[in-house]
Design an enzyme around this catalytic site. Structure first.
Site, PDB file in Angstrom:
ATOM      1  N   HIS A 115      35.970  45.191  39.268  1.00  0.00           N
ATOM      2  CA  HIS A 115      36.708  43.997  39.725  1.00  0.00           C
ATOM      3  C   HIS A 115      36.393  43.820  41.210  1.00  0.00           C
ATOM      4  O   HIS A 115      36.076  44.792  41.901  1.00  0.00           O
ATOM      5  CB  HIS A 115      38.200  44.307  39.519  1.00  0.00           C
ATOM      6  N   ASP A 123      40.165  53.104  39.546  1.00  0.00           N
ATOM      7  CA  ASP A 123      40.897  51.840  39.487  1.00  0.00           C
ATOM      8  C   ASP A 123      41.604  51.814  38.130  1.00  0.00           C
ATOM      9  O   ASP A 123      40.974  51.597  37.089  1.00  0.00           O
ATOM     10  CB  ASP A 123      39.914  50.667  39.627  1.00  0.00           C
ATOM     11  N   GLN A 153      44.012  48.418  34.729  1.00  0.00           N
ATOM     12  CA  GLN A 153      44.147  48.024  33.313  1.00  0.00           C
ATOM     13  C   GLN A 153      44.503  49.219  32.424  1.00  0.00           C
ATOM     14  O   GLN A 153      44.360  49.136  31.210  1.00  0.00           O
ATOM     15  CB  GLN A 153      42.837  47.372  32.834  1.00  0.00           C
ATOM     16  N   LYS A 155      50.845  44.771  36.025  1.00  0.00           N
ATOM     17  CA  LYS A 155      50.063  44.800  34.777  1.00  0.00           C
ATOM     18  C   LYS A 155      50.657  45.825  33.795  1.00  0.00           C
ATOM     19  O   LYS A 155      50.096  46.090  32.745  1.00  0.00           O
ATOM     20  CB  LYS A 155      48.603  45.137  35.087  1.00  0.00           C
ATOM     21  N   CYS A 186      37.260  37.644  38.337  1.00  0.00           N
ATOM     22  CA  CYS A 186      37.098  38.466  39.556  1.00  0.00           C
ATOM     23  C   CYS A 186      36.061  39.560  39.329  1.00  0.00           C
ATOM     24  O   CYS A 186      36.236  40.700  39.789  1.00  0.00           O
ATOM     25  CB  CYS A 186      38.416  39.074  40.016  1.00  0.00           C
TER      26      CYS A 186
HETATM   27  N1  PMP Z   1      41.183  46.071  39.333  1.00  0.00           N
HETATM   28  C1  PMP Z   1      41.173  45.544  38.106  1.00  0.00           C
HETATM   29  C2  PMP Z   1      40.266  46.121  37.063  1.00  0.00           C
HETATM   30  C3  PMP Z   1      42.011  44.462  37.812  1.00  0.00           C
HETATM   31  O1  PMP Z   1      42.006  43.932  36.592  1.00  0.00           O
HETATM   32  C4  PMP Z   1      42.856  43.953  38.840  1.00  0.00           C
HETATM   33  C5  PMP Z   1      43.751  42.747  38.596  1.00  0.00           C
HETATM   34  N2  PMP Z   1      43.167  41.712  37.908  1.00  0.00           N
HETATM   35  C6  PMP Z   1      42.848  44.564  40.088  1.00  0.00           C
HETATM   36  C7  PMP Z   1      41.991  45.615  40.300  1.00  0.00           C
HETATM   37  C8  PMP Z   1      43.799  44.131  41.162  1.00  0.00           C
HETATM   38  O2  PMP Z   1      45.064  44.646  40.848  1.00  0.00           O
HETATM   39  P1  PMP Z   1      46.405  44.189  41.588  1.00  0.00           P
HETATM   40  O3  PMP Z   1      46.744  42.826  41.050  1.00  0.00           O
HETATM   41  O4  PMP Z   1      47.416  45.231  41.206  1.00  0.00           O
HETATM   42  O5  PMP Z   1      46.130  44.187  43.035  1.00  0.00           O
END
Ligand code: PMP
Length: 395
Positions: free
Chosen positions: A110, A188, A191, A214, A352
């Site tokens: 991401h 990370d 998910q 999430k 993203c």
């Molecule tokens: N990493 C991944 C794989 C994500 O899916 C997301 C959110 N779409 C993020 C990072 C960012 O997370 P947060 O909204 O908690 O900042």
């Protein structure tokens, strides 16, 4: 059993919600706990010493202990609250990881795990390396090992589960290999927590990032697990009130972890609500969640596969949550508009994750992303709406 009864959104909205990769719905218990804090004991934590302030501190610290046990961290000092995964990654990128010669990421990251490294003037081959993938987006361990051989003592930062394709990386194996080459690993986990059990001691990662919103908790709250042995080596990313033991005009002395890393007033209601979300997962159990999601994911995949115009990018094996696809000859944006008109909540676009889109020569995909409260009926509604959108756009 329908789990939707725990989530008021489903009693109030007519949308079929399949955008859980973006954010999840919140159970009544989470909402009630936020209301309870604001209406009954709204006070700052770790500062004042009156009844409500003490209660706020106790509830806040209870979430820390709960999260510690939930991900099997050794000590509660290893849990630091943040705004979410983006802030967690930025914290480590701008402190512990910034002086490493090489940062290694995967192809499925991401932007939250790409842009902070670019901001340090790292570019591909110049301080930043990207591990490729094999069939079905499987992490390329041979390429990873060869990168580690060339660049021992690197900082590895990889996603656990892809927010685009739902691919699950074998993070335990990644950690074992990275440690063999004196490298550190940050995961990370944006998910992860909503879908699968996390045991940071078993994974043996150095850092694990968590997103509250999430995981059925409020927005603006998350955490990072930092292995205890590393805490002395990590400079805070922000400092200020609540991080210090003493301050004179000459110098500041910081508190130990976790407080040295939690500058300023925290998202107190959010953190307290986070514990209620974890409680719900505890009650339902990961075994049930994983089983239910696997059934849903497989059904979604099979139903999509039956539609001639659908282009899929990965199979169900080792995937969870997010499913990306396209429709031959149609723009994902157009399909998204027609799905919205039929009250289907999905996401279209690059999610993203522009670099992987570019690599696949795609502008974007249509992504349905599941949570345990989804039902076969949601997928049926989505498939019916999708077929209708395809026939309208093709005419
Ligand atoms: N990493 C991944 C794989 C994500 O899916 C997301 C959110 N779409 C993020 C990072 C960012 O997370 P947060 O909204 O908690 O900042």
């Amino acid at each position: 059993m329908s789990y939707k009864k725990f989530f008021p959104y489903f009693q109030n909205s007519t949308m079929t919600y399949l955008d859980n990769g973006a954010t999840t719905q919140k159970p009544q218990s989470v909402i009630d706990s936020e209301i309870e804090y604001y209406t009954h004991y709204c006070a700052n934590t770790h500062r004042s010493n009156f009844g409500d302030a003490n209660k706020a501190t106790i509830e806040f610290e209870n979430t820390r202990k709960h999260l510690q046990q939930f991900i099997n961290a050794k000590d509660s000092s290893e849990i630091i609250f943040t705004k979410g995964v983006t802030e967690s990654i930025n914290f480590i990128a701008n402190s512990f990881a910034k002086d490493f010669k090489t940062v290694i990421i995967s192809s499925l990251e991401h932007h939250a795990n790409i842009v902070p490294w670019h901001m340090q003037n790292r570019t591909l081959g110049e301080g930043l390396e990207v591990v490729g993938y094999k069939e079905n987006f499987a992490f390329d361990f041979e390429e990873f090992e060869s990168l580690l051989q060339k660049n021992p003592n690197s900082f590895v930062s990889v996603t656990h589960i892809s927010n685009v394709f739902g691919t699950i990386n074998d993070i335990k194996k990644i950690c074992t290999l990275a440690h063999k080459y004196d490298s550190y690993v940050m995961i990370d986990g944006a998910q992860s927590l909503a879908h699968t059990k996390i045991d940071v001691q078993d994974i043996d990662c150095d850092f694990f990032t968590v997103s509250g919103h999430k995981t059925f908790a409020p927005t603006g709250v998350g955490a990072i697990y930092i292995k205890q042995e590393l805490q002395d080596k990590i400079a805070p990313y922000q400092t200020g009130g609540a991080t210090i033991k003493s301050v004179t005009y000459e110098k500041s002395e910081l508190l130990p972890s976790p407080y040295r890393y939690e500058a300023g007033t925290q998202n107190i209601a959010g953190v307290i609500g986070f514990a209620k979300a974890l409680q719900l997962i505890d009650t339902i159990g990961y075994e049930t969640i994983e089983k239910q999601e696997h059934t849903l994911y497989e059904y979604l995949h099979n139903e999509l596969e039956k539609i001639e115009e659908v282009v899929l990018y990965n199979t169900t094996k080792d995937s969870v949550g997010s499913k990306s696809f396209n429709i031959k000859g149609l723009l994902h944006d157009d399909v998204g508009i027609l799905l919205d008109k039929q009250k289907i909540a999905i996401r279209v676009g690059h999610h993203c994750a522009m670099p992987i889109m570019e690599k696949l020569h795609l502008k974007g995909t249509i992504r349905a992303s599941l949570a345990f409260y989804n039902e076969i009926e949601d997928i049926d509604k989505f498939i019916t709406a999708l077929k209708k959108a395809i026939s309208m756009l093709k005419d």
